[in-house]
Design a protein around this motif. Structure first.
Motif, PDB file in Angstrom:
ATOM      1  N   GLU A  37       0.821  -1.213   0.000  1.00  0.00           N
ATOM      2  CA  GLU A  37       0.000   0.000   0.000  1.00  0.00           C
ATOM      3  C   GLU A  37       0.853   1.262   0.000  1.00  0.00           C
ATOM      4  OE1 GLU A  37      -2.387  -3.386   0.903  1.00  0.00           O
ATOM      5  OE2 GLU A  37      -0.470  -2.740   1.745  1.00  0.00           O
TER       6      GLU A  37
ATOM      7  N   SER B 148      -1.334   3.658   4.275  1.00  0.00           N
ATOM      8  CA  SER B 148      -2.169   2.584   3.746  1.00  0.00           C
ATOM      9  C   SER B 148      -3.105   3.161   2.689  1.00  0.00           C
ATOM     10  CB  SER B 148      -2.957   1.892   4.850  1.00  0.00           C
ATOM     11  OG  SER B 148      -3.533   0.684   4.366  1.00  0.00           O
TER      12      SER B 148
ATOM     13  N   ALA C  57      -8.463  -1.242   4.156  1.00  0.00           N
ATOM     14  CA  ALA C  57      -7.116  -0.664   4.161  1.00  0.00           C
ATOM     15  C   ALA C  57      -6.281  -1.493   5.126  1.00  0.00           C
ATOM     16  CB  ALA C  57      -7.155   0.789   4.593  1.00  0.00           C
TER      17      ALA C  57
ATOM     18  N   ALA D 214      -4.361  -0.132   8.922  1.00  0.00           N
ATOM     19  CA  ALA D 214      -4.657   1.296   9.091  1.00  0.00           C
ATOM     20  C   ALA D 214      -4.382   1.769  10.507  1.00  0.00           C
ATOM     21  CB  ALA D 214      -6.120   1.570   8.723  1.00  0.00           C
TER      22      ALA D 214
ATOM     23  N   ALA E 159      -0.873   3.152  10.436  1.00  0.00           N
ATOM     24  CA  ALA E 159      -0.545   4.082   9.353  1.00  0.00           C
ATOM     25  C   ALA E 159      -0.625   5.532   9.818  1.00  0.00           C
ATOM     26  CB  ALA E 159      -1.490   3.873   8.177  1.00  0.00           C
TER      27      ALA E 159
ATOM     28  N   VAL F 245      -4.262   7.219   5.711  1.00  0.00           N
ATOM     29  CA  VAL F 245      -4.951   6.277   4.839  1.00  0.00           C
ATOM     30  C   VAL F 245      -5.520   7.063   3.664  1.00  0.00           C
ATOM     31  CG1 VAL F 245      -6.834   4.621   4.612  1.00  0.00           C
ATOM     32  CG2 VAL F 245      -5.531   4.738   6.742  1.00  0.00           C
TER      33      VAL F 245
ATOM     34  N   PRO G  82     -11.858   1.985   5.862  1.00  0.00           N
ATOM     35  CA  PRO G  82     -11.499   3.392   6.033  1.00  0.00           C
ATOM     36  C   PRO G  82     -12.667   4.209   6.572  1.00  0.00           C
ATOM     37  CG  PRO G  82     -10.755   2.585   3.907  1.00  0.00           C
ATOM     38  CD  PRO G  82     -11.646   1.523   4.481  1.00  0.00           C
TER      39      PRO G  82
END
Length: 358
Positions: free
Chosen positions: A89, A120, A130, A133, A136, A139, A199
């Motif tokens: 990703e 992500s 995702a 996440a 991350a 996103v 997400p």
């Protein structure tokens, strides 16, 4: 056309293999699955120092890319060693942001290339999730012609927490942007080290226009490509471990690897992986050349590598017997990753349809 890696590319693969072997990746994977991201993020930064995340980032933003062949080399090794995290990703996000350009690219691409930003990505047509996440810094999602960014919990605790992308300071400590939000509870995955999140709706619009849709298409293609390389590496690791096991396990006083049925099963597995390899590197060459058929070539590579990796998992489980699926054996983590990699960023049916569409 050259179908062999050059000396520099082979040395890159050897250096990554040595780095990941020394890092004890099975322990990193177990920790990641349990929610301990520290060792994984430390390894992330070491991979960044080796240049892995810069391979898809344009030179204008601190990268060295795009370099599809070297990306394939890297992700085969990452798949072979089972490295966790939103690797695919982050690379695909680099391609997406590089295609969009503008302030978002200037803010995030240097961090992606240097490993100080973990990103992500979820794109329509590739599933609703995702990956990772929760760790991350951001996103990315695409809605129509809009690129949206949600700053994640990683922005407060990730590798770029103090100064990297995902933490932007304004007067008095106020950013003027939406505060980082958690991604909620993960969806259960076959592979516990692949933590899937839907997400959050909304997000900050960081780019808009028809170029976003085209950049998203390129990012999705690169995600499919990198996942194919991971699947190939995962299959190679499974085959290597199984060959070593059948040389040690005995039946009727001889190694089970000497039985013809076992030899044939292993040979079929090897053939599948070796047939996938030239498709992967052929797709890399087409991506590098910007060929019109690059998308179909990537889809063909994904089908071949994904199916070969999953077949290797089935062979490994069959020949290891009951011990193969016990969590105490490191092999179990590779067994559970093969099928998710087969389906991630392009299921076999979707990729076959893409190949037929040309």
């Amino acid at each position: 056309m050259r179908f062999l890696l050059d000396d520099e590319q082979r040395e890159f693969a050897r250096s990554l293999d040595a780095l990941l072997t020394a890092a004890d990746t099975p322990a990193v994977v177990r920790g990641w699955a349990a929610g301990d991201h520290g060792p994984g993020l430390t390894l992330w930064r070491r991979l960044a120092d080796a240049g892995v995340f810069a391979l898809a980032v344009p030179e204008a933003y601190g990268g060295v890319g795009p370099l599809p062949v070297e990306t394939a080399v890297a992700f085969v090794e990452l798949g072979r060693h089972g490295v966790p995290g939103p690797l695919v990703e982050s690379v695909a996000a680099g391609v997406l942001l590089g295609g969009v350009g503008g302030p978002a690219a200037k803010e995030w691409l240097p961090g992606i290339a240097s490993g100080t930003a973990v990103v992500s990505l979820a794109l329509k047509g590739y599933g609703p999730y995702a990956l990772d996440a929760d760790v991350a810094d951001a996103v990315l999602t695409v809605t129509g012609d809009e690129l949206r960014l949600t700053r994640g919990a990683g922005g407060a605790t990730g590798p770029g927490a103090a100064t990297g992308p995902g933490v932007a300071s304004g007067p008095g400590g106020s950013t003027g942007r939406p505060a980082p939000t958690g991604p909620g509870a993960p969806t259960v995955s076959v592979d516990p080290a692949r933590r899937l999140f839907r997400p959050e709706p909304g997000g900050e619009v960081v780019a808009a226009g028809p170029g976003v849709r085209e950049a998203a298409r390129a990012g999705g293609t690169w995600a499919t490509f990198a996942t194919a390389a991971q699947a190939l590496g995962c299959g190679e690791a499974l085959l290597r471990a199984t060959v070593a096991y059948v040389k040690q396990r005995t039946q009727f006083g001889v190694p089970v690897g000497s039985f013809q049925a076992v030899k044939h099963r292993l040979a079929d597995t090897l053939l599948g992986l070796e047939f996938a390899r030239p498709l992967l590197y052929g797709a890399a060459v087409e991506l590098a050349d910007g060929a019109p058929g690059a998308g179909a070539a990537v889809a063909a590579a994904k089908v071949a590598a994904g199916e070969a990796g999953y077949a290797a998992a089935r062979t490994a489980l069959q020949l290891h017997g009951a011990v193969g699926y016990t969590e105490e054996l490191d092999l179990a983590w590779w067994l559970r990753r093969a099928r998710p990699l087969r389906d991630a960023w392009g299921t076999p049916s979707a990729c076959r349809a893409r190949v037929l569409a040309g």
